[in-house]
Design a protein around this motif. Structure first.
Motif, PDB file in Angstrom:
ATOM      1  N   ASP A  45      -4.852 -12.766  45.028  1.00 41.39           N
ATOM      2  CA  ASP A  45      -5.111 -12.726  46.465  1.00 41.39           C
ATOM      3  C   ASP A  45      -3.914 -12.224  47.264  1.00 41.39           C
ATOM      4  O   ASP A  45      -3.934 -12.217  48.486  1.00 41.39           O
ATOM      5  N   CYS A  46      -2.842 -11.799  46.580  1.00 41.81           N
ATOM      6  CA  CYS A  46      -1.662 -11.300  47.279  1.00 41.81           C
ATOM      7  C   CYS A  46      -1.881  -9.845  47.688  1.00 41.81           C
ATOM      8  O   CYS A  46      -1.978  -8.967  46.838  1.00 41.81           O
ATOM      9  N   GLY A  47      -1.909  -9.599  48.995  1.00 47.05           N
ATOM     10  CA  GLY A  47      -2.139  -8.241  49.459  1.00 47.05           C
ATOM     11  C   GLY A  47      -0.874  -7.437  49.657  1.00 47.05           C
ATOM     12  O   GLY A  47      -0.919  -6.206  49.712  1.00 47.05           O
ATOM     13  N   THR A  48       0.269  -8.120  49.788  1.00 48.94           N
ATOM     14  CA  THR A  48       1.541  -7.440  50.015  1.00 48.94           C
ATOM     15  C   THR A  48       2.576  -7.949  49.015  1.00 48.94           C
ATOM     16  O   THR A  48       2.443  -9.045  48.463  1.00 48.94           O
ATOM     17  N   PHE A  49       3.621  -7.134  48.823  1.00 48.80           N
ATOM     18  CA  PHE A  49       4.672  -7.550  47.893  1.00 48.80           C
ATOM     19  C   PHE A  49       5.446  -8.737  48.443  1.00 48.80           C
ATOM     20  O   PHE A  49       5.933  -9.575  47.690  1.00 48.80           O
ATOM     21  N   ARG A  50       5.544  -8.836  49.766  1.00 45.80           N
ATOM     22  CA  ARG A  50       6.209 -10.009  50.330  1.00 45.80           C
ATOM     23  C   ARG A  50       5.452 -11.290  49.976  1.00 45.80           C
ATOM     24  O   ARG A  50       6.045 -12.347  49.739  1.00 45.80           O
ATOM     25  N   ALA A  51       4.123 -11.210  49.936  1.00 48.87           N
ATOM     26  CA  ALA A  51       3.328 -12.380  49.531  1.00 48.87           C
ATOM     27  C   ALA A  51       3.628 -12.738  48.079  1.00 48.87           C
ATOM     28  O   ALA A  51       3.680 -13.920  47.716  1.00 48.87           O
ATOM     29  N   VAL A  52       3.831 -11.727  47.246  1.00 47.98           N
ATOM     30  CA  VAL A  52       4.202 -11.968  45.850  1.00 47.98           C
ATOM     31  C   VAL A  52       5.551 -12.679  45.780  1.00 47.98           C
ATOM     32  O   VAL A  52       5.728 -13.640  45.024  1.00 47.98           O
ATOM     33  N   LEU A  53       6.518 -12.222  46.581  1.00 44.07           N
ATOM     34  CA  LEU A  53       7.838 -12.854  46.594  1.00 44.07           C
ATOM     35  C   LEU A  53       7.742 -14.309  47.050  1.00 44.07           C
ATOM     36  O   LEU A  53       8.452 -15.177  46.546  1.00 44.07           O
ATOM     37  N   GLY A  54       6.850 -14.551  48.015  1.00 36.11           N
ATOM     38  CA  GLY A  54       6.666 -15.920  48.462  1.00 36.11           C
ATOM     39  C   GLY A  54       6.031 -16.790  47.398  1.00 36.11           C
ATOM     40  O   GLY A  54       6.466 -17.925  47.152  1.00 36.11           O
ATOM     41  N   ARG A  55       5.022 -16.252  46.730  1.00 32.08           N
ATOM     42  CA  ARG A  55       4.359 -16.996  45.662  1.00 32.08           C
ATOM     43  C   ARG A  55       5.312 -17.227  44.495  1.00 32.08           C
ATOM     44  O   ARG A  55       5.216 -18.234  43.798  1.00 32.08           O
ATOM     45  N   ALA A  56       6.241 -16.305  44.293  1.00 34.71           N
ATOM     46  CA  ALA A  56       7.227 -16.445  43.217  1.00 34.71           C
ATOM     47  C   ALA A  56       8.361 -17.386  43.600  1.00 34.71           C
ATOM     48  O   ALA A  56       9.233 -17.661  42.773  1.00 34.71           O
ATOM     49  N   SER A  57       8.360 -17.842  44.847  1.00 36.21           N
ATOM     50  CA  SER A  57       9.379 -18.787  45.329  1.00 36.21           C
ATOM     51  C   SER A  57      10.794 -18.249  45.158  1.00 36.21           C
ATOM     52  O   SER A  57      11.714 -18.998  44.819  1.00 36.21           O
ATOM     53  N   VAL A  58      10.970 -16.943  45.385  1.00 37.26           N
ATOM     54  CA  VAL A  58      12.285 -16.339  45.203  1.00 37.26           C
ATOM     55  C   VAL A  58      13.316 -17.007  46.112  1.00 37.26           C
ATOM     56  O   VAL A  58      14.408 -17.382  45.677  1.00 37.26           O
ATOM     57  N   GLY A 124       4.517  -6.277  37.667  1.00 32.50           N
ATOM     58  CA  GLY A 124       3.827  -5.075  37.227  1.00 32.50           C
ATOM     59  C   GLY A 124       3.536  -5.091  35.740  1.00 32.50           C
ATOM     60  O   GLY A 124       2.442  -4.714  35.307  1.00 32.50           O
ATOM     61  N   LEU A 125       4.513  -5.522  34.946  1.00 35.83           N
ATOM     62  CA  LEU A 125       4.310  -5.581  33.495  1.00 35.83           C
ATOM     63  C   LEU A 125       3.228  -6.574  33.096  1.00 35.83           C
ATOM     64  O   LEU A 125       2.556  -6.388  32.085  1.00 35.83           O
ATOM     65  N   MET A 126       3.064  -7.620  33.909  1.00 38.66           N
ATOM     66  CA  MET A 126       2.053  -8.635  33.610  1.00 38.66           C
ATOM     67  C   MET A 126       0.669  -8.255  34.127  1.00 38.66           C
ATOM     68  O   MET A 126      -0.275  -9.011  34.010  1.00 38.66           O
ATOM     69  N   GLY A 127       0.560  -7.070  34.705  1.00 36.58           N
ATOM     70  CA  GLY A 127      -0.742  -6.599  35.165  1.00 36.58           C
ATOM     71  C   GLY A 127      -1.195  -7.194  36.473  1.00 36.58           C
ATOM     72  O   GLY A 127      -2.402  -7.355  36.708  1.00 36.58           O
ATOM     73  N   GLY A 128      -0.240  -7.518  37.354  1.00 31.85           N
ATOM     74  CA  GLY A 128      -0.599  -8.055  38.664  1.00 31.85           C
ATOM     75  C   GLY A 128      -1.392  -7.052  39.482  1.00 31.85           C
ATOM     76  O   GLY A 128      -1.247  -5.834  39.322  1.00 31.85           O
ATOM     77  N   ALA A 129      -2.235  -7.548  40.381  1.00 27.17           N
ATOM     78  CA  ALA A 129      -3.057  -6.674  41.212  1.00 27.17           C
ATOM     79  C   ALA A 129      -2.176  -5.815  42.107  1.00 27.17           C
ATOM     80  O   ALA A 129      -1.112  -6.254  42.549  1.00 27.17           O
ATOM     81  N   PRO A 130      -2.578  -4.573  42.377  1.00 30.79           N
ATOM     82  CA  PRO A 130      -1.792  -3.692  43.253  1.00 30.79           C
ATOM     83  C   PRO A 130      -1.592  -4.322  44.634  1.00 30.79           C
ATOM     84  O   PRO A 130      -2.505  -4.945  45.180  1.00 30.79           O
ATOM     85  N   VAL A 131      -0.404  -4.164  45.172  1.00 28.87           N
ATOM     86  CA  VAL A 131      -0.094  -4.733  46.481  1.00 28.87           C
ATOM     87  C   VAL A 131       0.553  -3.664  47.359  1.00 28.87           C
ATOM     88  O   VAL A 131       1.076  -2.668  46.860  1.00 28.87           O
ATOM     89  N   ALA A 132       0.518  -3.896  48.667  1.00 30.17           N
ATOM     90  CA  ALA A 132       1.100  -2.952  49.615  1.00 30.17           C
ATOM     91  C   ALA A 132       2.587  -3.234  49.803  1.00 30.17           C
ATOM     92  O   ALA A 132       3.015  -4.391  49.761  1.00 30.17           O
ATOM     93  N   PHE A 133       3.358  -2.159  49.979  1.00 28.15           N
ATOM     94  CA  PHE A 133       4.790  -2.278  50.227  1.00 28.15           C
ATOM     95  C   PHE A 133       5.079  -1.826  51.656  1.00 28.15           C
ATOM     96  O   PHE A 133       4.868  -0.661  51.994  1.00 28.15           O
ATOM     97  N   ASP A 134       5.542  -2.757  52.474  1.00 32.52           N
ATOM     98  CA  ASP A 134       5.974  -2.440  53.829  1.00 32.52           C
ATOM     99  C   ASP A 134       7.498  -2.507  53.833  1.00 32.52           C
ATOM    100  O   ASP A 134       8.080  -3.602  53.802  1.00 32.52           O
ATOM    101  N   ILE A 135       8.155  -1.349  53.830  1.00 29.57           N
ATOM    102  CA  ILE A 135       9.612  -1.299  53.696  1.00 29.57           C
ATOM    103  C   ILE A 135      10.312  -2.084  54.804  1.00 29.57           C
ATOM    104  O   ILE A 135      11.282  -2.813  54.553  1.00 29.57           O
ATOM    105  N   GLU A 137       9.174  -4.620  56.576  1.00 35.30           N
ATOM    106  CA  GLU A 137       8.962  -6.056  56.375  1.00 35.30           C
ATOM    107  C   GLU A 137       9.813  -6.577  55.220  1.00 35.30           C
ATOM    108  O   GLU A 137      10.411  -7.660  55.310  1.00 35.30           O
ATOM    109  N   LEU A 138       9.893  -5.801  54.147  1.00 37.01           N
ATOM    110  CA  LEU A 138      10.692  -6.223  52.996  1.00 37.01           C
ATOM    111  C   LEU A 138      12.181  -6.244  53.341  1.00 37.01           C
ATOM    112  O   LEU A 138      12.918  -7.130  52.896  1.00 37.01           O
ATOM    113  N   ALA A 139      12.619  -5.269  54.142  1.00 38.76           N
ATOM    114  CA  ALA A 139      14.023  -5.240  54.554  1.00 38.76           C
ATOM    115  C   ALA A 139      14.359  -6.460  55.410  1.00 38.76           C
ATOM    116  O   ALA A 139      15.423  -7.079  55.251  1.00 38.76           O
ATOM    117  N   ALA A 140      13.444  -6.827  56.310  1.00 38.14           N
ATOM    118  CA  ALA A 140      13.661  -8.009  57.148  1.00 38.14           C
ATOM    119  C   ALA A 140      13.683  -9.261  56.288  1.00 38.14           C
ATOM    120  O   ALA A 140      14.512 -10.159  56.489  1.00 38.14           O
TER     121      ALA A 140
END
Length: 255
Positions: A45-58, A124-135, A137-140
């Motif tokens: 259900d992660c639509g953006t890479f930032r959501a992935v980072l949040g789910r990964a608890s980085v 990516g190696l684990m076959g995660g669903a494609p997500v959008a990259f907002d440069i 937003e990621l920089a912030a």
């Protein structure tokens, strides 16, 4: 400024070439990769890479490791008397405080970037669903996350400088208490028993400004607000002033 630059170079060299720098970097990589492997199945259900980072608890995980490592790193200056060799001229104590801030921020920037890269690669190696990259937003996210890790670390260092005994132990305990959020949860629970106006002030006016609250906001994907930067900058400035004032007021400690 020359003194600050010299101290930054000296501390940065010690940070990169210390015996614990390699294990620290490998630990960051391993932790990020482990979290992604464990939870990839739940990220459809992660639509953006930032959501992935949040789910990964980085941010959640890396703030702990960075604060613990750097608080212990700077505490060694006092534990073994190294700081006496770094502070020999006029204004050197203020220079040491500023150099600690610069080195900490640089380390936090590198750690958060490393966490994001490892998370993306393993995802990516684990076959995660494609997500959008907002440069933008990621920089912030990267900047706020790095400032947050820096704030946790510098506050822990400030506590280490202020407390006049067992610098290394104090550093570890301070960083652990700060990054665990115990103070945040205690104040949140204590506010329940306060009169309504005071409880409202604590829960709505004080707690949202804390480092733990900002970390939870990043973790949950809340929109990054401009006032976050001002809040974090204020914490960092206050901590550096406390460090410099404590060093000017007290005789340097030596084991």
């Amino acid at each position: 400024m020359r003194t600050v630059g010299n101290l930054v170079r000296a501390q940065w060299f010690r940070l990169l070439h210390g015996p614990s720098s390699g294990p620290f970097a490998l630990t960051l990589v391993a932790v990020a990769g482990f979290v992604v492997v464990q939870f990839t199945a739940y990220w459809d259900d992660c639509g953006t890479f930032r959501a992935v980072l949040g789910r990964a608890s980085v941010v959640e995980v890396y703030c702990v490791f960075v604060a613990l490592y750097l608080a212990a790193f700077f505490a060694e200056d006092f534990q073994y008397g190294t700081v006496r060799n770094l502070m020999v001229g006029k204004g050197s104590r203020r220079a040491w405080a500023l150099s600690a801030l610069v080195v900490t921020f640089g380390c936090a920037l590198g750690a958060m970037l490393l966490g994001a890269v490892v998370t993306g690669v393993v995802y990516g190696l684990m076959g995660g669903a494609p997500v959008a990259f907002d440069i933008g937003e990621l920089a912030a996210w990267w900047l706020v996350a790095s400032l947050l890790a820096t704030a946790f670390s510098v506050v822990a260092v400030a506590m280490t400088v202020v407390v006049p005994w067992a610098p290394l132990t104090t550093a570890v305990v301070a960083a652990t208490l700060l990054t665990s959020g115990l103070g945040y949860w205690f104040c949140q629970a204590a506010a329940v028993g306060l009169p309504a106006p005071l409880a409202s002030f604590v829960t709505e006016g004080v707690l949202p400004l804390t480092l733990t609250a900002l970390r939870l906001s990043l973790l949950n994907g809340a929109p990054i607000e401009p006032w976050w930067f001002a809040d974090l900058a204020l914490v960092l400035v206050a901590s550096v002033i406390i460090i410099a004032a404590a060093l000017n007021r007290k005789e340097l400690r030596q084991s």
